[in-house]
Design a protein around this motif. Structure first.
Motif, PDB file in Angstrom:
ATOM      1  N   CYS B 344       0.845  -1.188   0.000  1.00 61.68           N
ATOM      2  CA  CYS B 344       0.000   0.000   0.000  1.00 61.68           C
ATOM      3  C   CYS B 344       0.884   1.243   0.000  1.00 61.68           C
ATOM      4  O   CYS B 344       2.109   1.143  -0.012  1.00 61.68           O
ATOM      5  CB  CYS B 344      -0.904  -0.009   1.218  1.00 61.68           C
ATOM      6  SG  CYS B 344       0.060  -0.125   2.731  1.00 61.68           S
ATOM      7  N   ASP B 345       0.252   2.436  -0.005  1.00 56.18           N
ATOM      8  CA  ASP B 345       1.013   3.683  -0.050  1.00 56.18           C
ATOM      9  C   ASP B 345       1.290   4.247   1.330  1.00 56.18           C
ATOM     10  O   ASP B 345       2.240   4.989   1.535  1.00 56.18           O
ATOM     11  CB  ASP B 345       0.241   4.728  -0.865  1.00 56.18           C
ATOM     12  CG  ASP B 345      -0.104   4.213  -2.247  1.00 56.18           C
ATOM     13  OD1 ASP B 345       0.845   3.892  -2.981  1.00 56.18           O
ATOM     14  OD2 ASP B 345      -1.302   4.096  -2.555  1.00 56.18           O
ATOM     15  N   ILE B 346       0.405   3.931   2.261  1.00 57.81           N
ATOM     16  CA  ILE B 346       0.547   4.459   3.623  1.00 57.81           C
ATOM     17  C   ILE B 346      -0.012   3.407   4.581  1.00 57.81           C
ATOM     18  O   ILE B 346      -1.030   2.762   4.276  1.00 57.81           O
ATOM     19  CB  ILE B 346      -0.161   5.837   3.756  1.00 57.81           C
ATOM     20  CG1 ILE B 346      -0.005   6.431   5.156  1.00 57.81           C
ATOM     21  CG2 ILE B 346      -1.626   5.773   3.375  1.00 57.81           C
ATOM     22  CD1 ILE B 346      -0.352   7.923   5.217  1.00 57.81           C
ATOM     23  N   ALA B 347       0.686   3.193   5.687  1.00 60.08           N
ATOM     24  CA  ALA B 347       0.243   2.159   6.632  1.00 60.08           C
ATOM     25  C   ALA B 347       0.300   2.713   8.043  1.00 60.08           C
ATOM     26  O   ALA B 347       1.238   3.426   8.410  1.00 60.08           O
ATOM     27  CB  ALA B 347       1.132   0.921   6.529  1.00 60.08           C
ATOM     28  N   VAL B 348      -0.719   2.383   8.840  1.00 59.76           N
ATOM     29  CA  VAL B 348      -0.734   2.805  10.236  1.00 59.76           C
ATOM     30  C   VAL B 348      -0.810   1.556  11.113  1.00 59.76           C
ATOM     31  O   VAL B 348      -1.475   0.577  10.750  1.00 59.76           O
ATOM     32  CB  VAL B 348      -1.897   3.790  10.513  1.00 59.76           C
ATOM     33  CG1 VAL B 348      -3.259   3.120  10.376  1.00 59.76           C
ATOM     34  CG2 VAL B 348      -1.767   4.420  11.891  1.00 59.76           C
ATOM     35  N   ALA B 349      -0.072   1.585  12.230  1.00 59.87           N
ATOM     36  CA  ALA B 349       0.006   0.411  13.098  1.00 59.87           C
ATOM     37  C   ALA B 349      -0.192   0.829  14.544  1.00 59.87           C
ATOM     38  O   ALA B 349       0.208   1.931  14.939  1.00 59.87           O
ATOM     39  CB  ALA B 349       1.366  -0.267  12.942  1.00 59.87           C
ATOM     40  N   VAL B 350      -0.825  -0.024  15.324  1.00 60.04           N
ATOM     41  CA  VAL B 350      -1.001   0.263  16.755  1.00 60.04           C
ATOM     42  C   VAL B 350      -0.681  -0.975  17.575  1.00 60.04           C
ATOM     43  O   VAL B 350      -0.998  -2.103  17.188  1.00 60.04           O
ATOM     44  CB  VAL B 350      -2.434   0.735  17.087  1.00 60.04           C
ATOM     45  CG1 VAL B 350      -2.768   2.001  16.327  1.00 60.04           C
ATOM     46  CG2 VAL B 350      -3.468  -0.342  16.787  1.00 60.04           C
ATOM     47  N   THR B 351      -0.035  -0.754  18.712  1.00 58.36           N
ATOM     48  CA  THR B 351       0.240  -1.837  19.655  1.00 58.36           C
ATOM     49  C   THR B 351       0.199  -1.228  21.058  1.00 58.36           C
ATOM     50  O   THR B 351       0.786  -0.179  21.304  1.00 58.36           O
ATOM     51  CB  THR B 351       1.599  -2.517  19.372  1.00 58.36           C
ATOM     52  OG1 THR B 351       1.819  -3.516  20.368  1.00 58.36           O
ATOM     53  CG2 THR B 351       2.753  -1.520  19.354  1.00 58.36           C
ATOM     54  N   GLY B 352      -0.549  -1.861  21.952  1.00 55.51           N
ATOM     55  CA  GLY B 352      -0.704  -1.257  23.265  1.00 55.51           C
ATOM     56  C   GLY B 352      -1.372  -2.196  24.248  1.00 55.51           C
ATOM     57  O   GLY B 352      -1.624  -3.361  23.935  1.00 55.51           O
ATOM     58  N   ILE B 353      -1.654  -1.659  25.423  1.00 58.20           N
ATOM     59  CA  ILE B 353      -2.239  -2.465  26.488  1.00 58.20           C
ATOM     60  C   ILE B 353      -3.626  -1.912  26.786  1.00 58.20           C
ATOM     61  O   ILE B 353      -3.777  -0.863  27.422  1.00 58.20           O
ATOM     62  CB  ILE B 353      -1.346  -2.427  27.743  1.00 58.20           C
ATOM     63  CG1 ILE B 353       0.037  -2.982  27.379  1.00 58.20           C
ATOM     64  CG2 ILE B 353      -1.958  -3.256  28.870  1.00 58.20           C
ATOM     65  CD1 ILE B 353       1.135  -2.529  28.302  1.00 58.20           C
ATOM     66  N   ALA B 354      -4.661  -2.625  26.289  1.00 59.95           N
ATOM     67  CA  ALA B 354      -6.039  -2.152  26.439  1.00 59.95           C
ATOM     68  C   ALA B 354      -6.612  -2.538  27.789  1.00 59.95           C
ATOM     69  O   ALA B 354      -7.647  -2.017  28.197  1.00 59.95           O
ATOM     70  CB  ALA B 354      -6.907  -2.716  25.304  1.00 59.95           C
ATOM     71  N   GLY B 355      -5.957  -3.439  28.485  1.00 56.64           N
ATOM     72  CA  GLY B 355      -6.406  -3.840  29.809  1.00 56.64           C
ATOM     73  C   GLY B 355      -7.573  -4.805  29.767  1.00 56.64           C
ATOM     74  O   GLY B 355      -7.931  -5.288  28.702  1.00 56.64           O
ATOM     75  N   PRO B 356      -8.193  -5.143  30.870  1.00 54.13           N
ATOM     76  CA  PRO B 356      -7.833  -4.648  32.210  1.00 54.13           C
ATOM     77  C   PRO B 356      -6.547  -5.281  32.759  1.00 54.13           C
ATOM     78  O   PRO B 356      -5.947  -4.734  33.664  1.00 54.13           O
ATOM     79  CB  PRO B 356      -9.040  -5.060  33.059  1.00 54.13           C
ATOM     80  CG  PRO B 356      -9.639  -6.224  32.336  1.00 54.13           C
ATOM     81  CD  PRO B 356      -9.361  -6.023  30.895  1.00 54.13           C
ATOM     82  N   GLU B 357      -6.110  -6.403  32.171  1.00 55.63           N
ATOM     83  CA  GLU B 357      -4.857  -7.008  32.623  1.00 55.63           C
ATOM     84  C   GLU B 357      -3.704  -6.574  31.727  1.00 55.63           C
ATOM     85  O   GLU B 357      -3.908  -5.947  30.706  1.00 55.63           O
ATOM     86  CB  GLU B 357      -4.973  -8.546  32.564  1.00 55.63           C
ATOM     87  CG  GLU B 357      -5.974  -9.113  33.558  1.00 55.63           C
ATOM     88  CD  GLU B 357      -6.350 -10.542  33.202  1.00 55.63           C
ATOM     89  OE1 GLU B 357      -5.577 -11.207  32.512  1.00 55.63           O
ATOM     90  OE2 GLU B 357      -7.441 -10.974  33.617  1.00 55.63           O
ATOM     91  N   GLY B 358      -2.479  -6.957  32.106  1.00 60.49           N
ATOM     92  CA  GLY B 358      -1.329  -6.759  31.229  1.00 60.49           C
ATOM     93  C   GLY B 358      -0.537  -5.505  31.490  1.00 60.49           C
ATOM     94  O   GLY B 358       0.486  -5.287  30.857  1.00 60.49           O
ATOM     95  N   GLY B 359      -1.012  -4.631  32.390  1.00 56.86           N
ATOM     96  CA  GLY B 359      -0.273  -3.409  32.670  1.00 56.86           C
ATOM     97  C   GLY B 359       0.934  -3.665  33.570  1.00 56.86           C
ATOM     98  O   GLY B 359       0.951  -4.632  34.330  1.00 56.86           O
ATOM     99  N   THR B 360       1.954  -2.832  33.440  1.00 58.22           N
ATOM    100  CA  THR B 360       3.127  -2.899  34.321  1.00 58.22           C
ATOM    101  C   THR B 360       3.398  -1.473  34.810  1.00 58.22           C
ATOM    102  O   THR B 360       2.836  -0.521  34.263  1.00 58.22           O
ATOM    103  CB  THR B 360       4.366  -3.414  33.564  1.00 58.22           C
ATOM    104  OG1 THR B 360       4.692  -2.463  32.533  1.00 58.22           O
ATOM    105  CG2 THR B 360       4.111  -4.773  32.926  1.00 58.22           C
ATOM    106  N   PRO B 361       4.241  -1.302  35.825  1.00 55.90           N
ATOM    107  CA  PRO B 361       4.545   0.064  36.278  1.00 55.90           C
ATOM    108  C   PRO B 361       5.092   0.924  35.147  1.00 55.90           C
ATOM    109  O   PRO B 361       4.712   2.079  34.986  1.00 55.90           O
ATOM    110  CB  PRO B 361       5.601  -0.154  37.370  1.00 55.90           C
ATOM    111  CG  PRO B 361       5.341  -1.540  37.868  1.00 55.90           C
ATOM    112  CD  PRO B 361       4.874  -2.327  36.683  1.00 55.90           C
ATOM    113  N   ASP B 362       5.958   0.356  34.314  1.00 59.45           N
ATOM    114  CA  ASP B 362       6.518   1.088  33.171  1.00 59.45           C
ATOM    115  C   ASP B 362       5.491   1.370  32.095  1.00 59.45           C
ATOM    116  O   ASP B 362       5.478   2.454  31.491  1.00 59.45           O
ATOM    117  CB  ASP B 362       7.614   0.228  32.516  1.00 59.45           C
ATOM    118  CG  ASP B 362       8.974   0.593  33.022  1.00 59.45           C
ATOM    119  OD1 ASP B 362       9.027   1.306  34.039  1.00 59.45           O
ATOM    120  OD2 ASP B 362       9.971   0.154  32.412  1.00 59.45           O
TER     121      ASP B 362
END
Lengths: 419, 419
Positions: B344-362
């Motif tokens: 494609c010509d342009i690509a957008v990507a996301v990666t993250g922690i939506a919760g409710p689990e998986g969070g860390t202090p950092d």
């Protein structure tokens, strides 16, 4: 107890935003056995807020007020309450501390307007333990008056966690909850369900029908039943409904097709993948709304363009050429391709015409083919949905999840028969 | 004129049905220059109906009442009105004739209950010319009181065809339609926008703020402006808002981030692809809600499992090992990988922690990295969102679309500068 609900905001009286919070609160209160005498929606007008609140307090056991607690200049609820009930204003220390920490982050830029948030009526008991969300309880003339944010998600959290349990304590547990069970079904039309169930209606229990996309939710409601849900009348109606609707019932009460499908996958230690065309990612988005979905959902591909169907799912160009992108063959090949390429245990695929353009006499808007690959088995299904583009996409996503659910149940039954 | 709206029905006060008719009417009345002082929702209770109506008539120029006009025993509006306003009941000949023809068809089975429909308050002017839909106008103390069915489609037809033109006649054409423009923004907090705009407020124009996930919608409303939207006051405020918010404004009125992003892509003849982790397909689903999105959206991958990030996007396992799946490096590699693999010509990507689990202090819940690849440029962005799992997913999807929109605008500006 008898209560009134007051929703505040010019965006509501000008009709720019539909008031959904009052109805949501009324529903929860009704189920707990309380009665809502009236719901009022008024604009950001301090005098009117005060007059409406005073009249409601005089008539009712409790009052719930939503909206107008924010930091912008049109938020007037606090000052209106202080004036109308002749209270003092006090700075709430916890809210103040929270604001100061936010001010520090924004380098004081937001100082002036945020300061307003800490000026609450004297005696206000802030509801959110962390003081992050606006909202408090005021005891006036011995009656609980709850003030909640107008933003639906925040309002709903505080209602569930603070207001409903709080009211039960004020009430001394006297209210008798209505007993209600909701049977969520997929695979039958509302009229078919009505024909199977309408003879079951009798004094004391009531049956309601609510279509939600491709699903129909059926409610069984018992009023003033001594034994609650264990009452013979309720239990009998429950058994008859389950028998009449069988495995078309996918879940009870708050269960969703996504959560039920996920639970079935997790119980079997299976990983699901998706291959979506006309839904554009909606199946994946709905599945991953469920917390912990990474335990049973591996991922998927959105193969909107035909080139991606070939590249990402190894679909032969001549198959697309011969049968078209919207066909049973393509849906099957998408499911098989996803199973292989994404390395999962079960794959579901959809390809269809969501409209409003793209329909033909043979394949009108709403034509959707679904494919499912599980082990060595590949099946397909043709659906013809009605409605807007979005409705067709939603019905397709629901039907895809239901197809996975039924495949998992069917394979279990056939395994049992083989033993 | 100033009016009140009263909606009647136990299904509304028990929260089983959300009241949408009052908001709909308020919107139409507001735009025509009338003001809604308050909307009330009450149950099927004759005494309360009477009291609420009398109080509203005393305060207002007109009243609109919906619901409770049907033939079943719980429909009490007519008798409540007759009692409260001390009127006589009269059989309406046209309604009566209509009932008789329906009775003939049902062989009299429905006779008893239908008869009730013809007993209206004396002086009632039935609104539907064919007397098929319930609903009438009553003139009381010189004020118009409109009674409409509670069923939304019928109510909406009578409102449009009879009530709105009727009120204009009562008003003698004095009401001046409101002019309103909505500016949809992404990238600023509500409080920041408020600080930029609140000094613009002046007599005659009003500014409102409505957060919608990661977006904030700002409304500019002009009352009693002679020239409407061409009025110098409105035009000046419009120009000042556009200047103050600049490219944070992504669209006007009904435009969405998806439709605007799509239009920008199509104008430039570019194809977009997505690589989603924590949103699970929501970006793709939101983009493909737009009709004709196949002209600018090629597709995407939902790489929920790390194995898929490697397989479908060619991300090196050691990159994931070194930086973690939720990192700027991974977001960038996902965007670059999507650009390459999906062609494609342009690509957008996301990666993250939506919760409710998986969070860390950092990396607490709500931590999201976004990546964007466009030509030879790759950029990333870190966001920290608050709210429920679903809210975090929605804010992430909105921000991802906004990132594409801004990249397209920025590249155009830089091209202009190069010329």
């Amino acid at each position: 107890m008898i209560g009134e609900i007051i929703a505040i905001g010019d965006e509501l009286t000008s009709g720019r935003i539909t008031n959904t919070t009052s109805g949501h609160a009324a529903r929860q209160l009704f189920l707990l056995g309380h009665r809502i005498r009236a719901m009022h929606t008024i604009g950001d007008d301090a005098e009117l807020i005060g007059a409406t609140l005073k009249a409601a307090i005089a008539r009712c056991d409790f009052v719930l007020v939503t909206g107008g607690l924010g930091a912008t200049t049109d938020d007037l609820t606090n000052e209106a309450v202080i004036a109308a009930l002749n209270l003092k204003s006090a700075i709430h220390p916890c809210v103040q501390a929270n604001i100061e920490s936010r001010m520090a982050k924004t380098e004081g830029k937001a100082a002036v307007s945020l300061a307003k948030l800490a000026h609450l009526p004297e005696g206000a008991e802030v509801l959110d333990d962390d003081c992050r969300m606006a909202g408090y309880l005021l005891r006036f003339q011995g009656k609980p008056i709850y003030f909640l944010p107008g933003v639906p998600p925040q309002m709903e959290i505080l209602l569930r966690d603070k207001v409903l349990p709080g009211l039960q304590r004020f009430d001394g547990g006297r209210a008798v909850p209505v007993c209600q069970r909701v049977y969520r079904t997929c695979g039958l039309y509302e009229i078919e369900i009505n024909q199977r169930l309408h003879t079951l209606e009798r004094n004391g229990v009531q049956i309601g029908y609510y279509p939600v996309g491709a699903e129909v939710h059926v409610s069984l409601t018992g009023h003033h039943l001594e034994g609650g849900m264990d009452d013979p009348l309720f239990r009998q109606a429950d058994a008859l409904i389950r028998e009449a609707l069988g495995e078309h019932i996918y879940g009870i009460d708050e269960e969703t097709l996504a959560s039920v499908t996920g639970r079935l996958l997790q119980e079997r230690d299976l990983l699901l993948a998706t291959a979506e065309s006309c839904t554009g990612g909606l199946i994946g988005a709905t599945l991953t709304e469920v917390p912990g979905s990474s335990r049973w959902f591996k991922g998927g591909v959105i193969v909107y363009a035909n080139a991606l169907k070939e590249n990402l799912l190894d679909i032969a160009p001549d198959l697309l050429g011969r049968h078209g992108a919207v066909s049973a063959e393509t849906a099957r090949a998408m499911a098989s391709g996803a199973l292989q390429r994404l390395g999962c245990d079960i794959a579901v695929a959809v390809t269809g015409i969501a409209g409003p353009e793209g329909g033909t006499p043979d394949k009108p808007v709403g034509t959707v083919y679904l494919g499912l690959a599980y082990g060595n088995t590949v099946i397909d299904r043709l659906c013809r949905f009605h409605g807007s583009r979005r409705q067709i996409q939603e019905k397709t996503a629901q039907t895809a999840m239901d197809m996975v659910r039924r495949a998992l149940l069917a394979s279990e039954q056939s395994e049992r028969r083989m033993r």
